[in-house]
Design an enzyme around this catalytic site. Structure first.
Site, PDB file in Angstrom:
ATOM      1  N   PRO A  25      -3.272 -15.755 -18.734  1.00  0.00           N
ATOM      2  CG  PRO A  25      -1.448 -14.425 -19.285  1.00  0.00           C
ATOM      3  CD  PRO A  25      -2.911 -14.349 -18.996  1.00  0.00           C
ATOM      4  CB  CYS A  26      -2.215 -20.953 -16.748  1.00  0.00           C
ATOM      5  SG  CYS A  26      -0.897 -21.719 -17.743  1.00  0.00           S
ATOM      6  CD  GLN A  27       2.595 -18.109 -18.029  1.00  0.00           C
ATOM      7  OE1 GLN A  27       1.467 -17.695 -17.816  1.00  0.00           O
ATOM      8  NE2 GLN A  27       3.208 -17.931 -19.195  1.00  0.00           N
ATOM      9  CG  PHE A  29      -3.824 -18.721 -11.993  1.00  0.00           C
ATOM     10  CD1 PHE A  29      -3.895 -17.860 -10.909  1.00  0.00           C
ATOM     11  CD2 PHE A  29      -4.264 -18.266 -13.221  1.00  0.00           C
ATOM     12  CE1 PHE A  29      -4.396 -16.579 -11.049  1.00  0.00           C
ATOM     13  CE2 PHE A  29      -4.776 -16.988 -13.365  1.00  0.00           C
ATOM     14  CZ  PHE A  29      -4.831 -16.138 -12.278  1.00  0.00           C
TER      15      PHE A  29
END
Length: 327
Positions: A25-27, A29
């Site tokens: 998950p990128c949230q 970053f």
């Protein structure tokens, strides 16, 4: 070939016998996250992702994520005042990924790519990590096929002279064959010319009674035959001329009024509205530091490209904006 799907918090990792790829998950970053958390459980899923490399020992490995991963710091702490994190190891996540892969017997490299340089009508920058077992040749990153001007795009380092065979794909080339639609709403004080301009060629009916309902047509027809290479490619496997789910979410009344009032010309935004129709928060001293958020209510030109779309698209939210298309 055996395929194993491993779900990691709404994102998945796919494993073939020789190739493992995916992305955590990128949230936490992403630079769009205004309130990152130092101890977010999502940060640890990067380690979980790499542990599959150790377990399955694929010949090749690829990790994809947002460009903010390149600046993400390991070991940061939460700020005591305000939002965000502080401290930590500079580019710590990049160093961790590379050291983990090399310690597991892989050669590794990473590169940031721009989707618009590869035929997408959207500016979307993502970082890709390649890994290959020692003795195997690391694959090369693809050469750009489209020239992207004015997108602040990171040109692929393997490209000489910033050239490519094709021009970038524009919004118009991507969606000009779609049926037009807009909200059928009453705009107080709107003159006849503005109304005709806003509603010209728009076939949709009024707003749904359900405030959470969608606006548009779930099974309408394309307005035109495909006229660009992009449209021909998208419709290659479409049977007939039906466009499924050609809808948008319904915003609240104030948001819809502001969107309808923004002048119908390229690059027009909420700053072109009278003060009594504008959002006070977009005229505040705090907003002045960000040039009054010009992209919150903004009409795109068909000659432009889309920006990256977020999950919760709403100009009044902390992490969203709305770009109204101009035909």
């Amino acid at each position: 070939m055996d395929v194993l799907y491993l779900f990691l918090d709404r994102r998945f990792l796919m494993f073939y016998s020789d190739f493992l790829y995916g992305g955590p998950p990128c949230q936490d970053f992403s630079g769009c996250n205004r309130c990152p958390k130092a101890n977010s459980i999502k940060n640890s899923l990067l380690t979980t992702f790499l542990s599959f490399v150790d377990h399955y020992r694929p010949k090749y490995f690829m990790l994809e994520n947002v460009r903010g991963l390149l600046q993400h710091r390991l070991g940061s702490t939460q700020k005591k005042v305000g939002f965000g994190v502080q401290g930590g190891i500079q580019q710590g996540s990049v160093k961790f990924i590379l050291r983990a892969l090399t310690s597991l017997g892989y050669s590794a490299q990473f590169q940031m790519l721009q989707a618009a340089e590869h035929g997408a009508p959207q500016s979307r920058r993502r970082v890709f990590f390649w890994g290959a077992l020692l003795g195997l040749k690391l694959p090369l990153y693809p050469q750009p096929t489209h020239v992207c001007k004015g997108l602040s795009a990171p040109t692929n380092t393997f490209t000489m002279g910033k050239t490519a065979p094709h021009n970038s794909v524009t919004i118009g080339e991507a969606i000009s064959d779609l049926a037009a639609f807009d909200w059928r709403i009453e705009v107080p004080g709107e003159d006849r010319q503005a109304r005709r301009q806003r509603e010209f060629g728009i076939p949709t009916a009024g707003l749904p009674t359900d405030k959470k309902g969608s606006v548009g047509n779930s099974s309408c027809l394309y307005a035109y035959e495909p006229i660009t290479e992009f449209q021909r490619g998208v419709r290659r496997y479409v049977k007939g001329d039906v466009v499924n789910n050609h809808v948008t979410r319904r915003f609240n009344s104030d948001t819809m009024l502001r969107l309808a009032r923004v002048p119908m010309r390229p690059k027009a935004n909420h700053k072109d509205l009278p003060l009594e129709h504008d959002l006070k928060c977009l005229r505040s001293k705090a907003a002045a530091r960000s040039n009054f958020y010009p992209n919150r209510y903004y009409r795109l030109d068909f000659k432009e490209q889309f920006q990256t779309c977020l999950t919760n698209v709403d100009p009044g939210s902390e992490n969203g904006k709305v770009n109204a298309i101009l035909h």
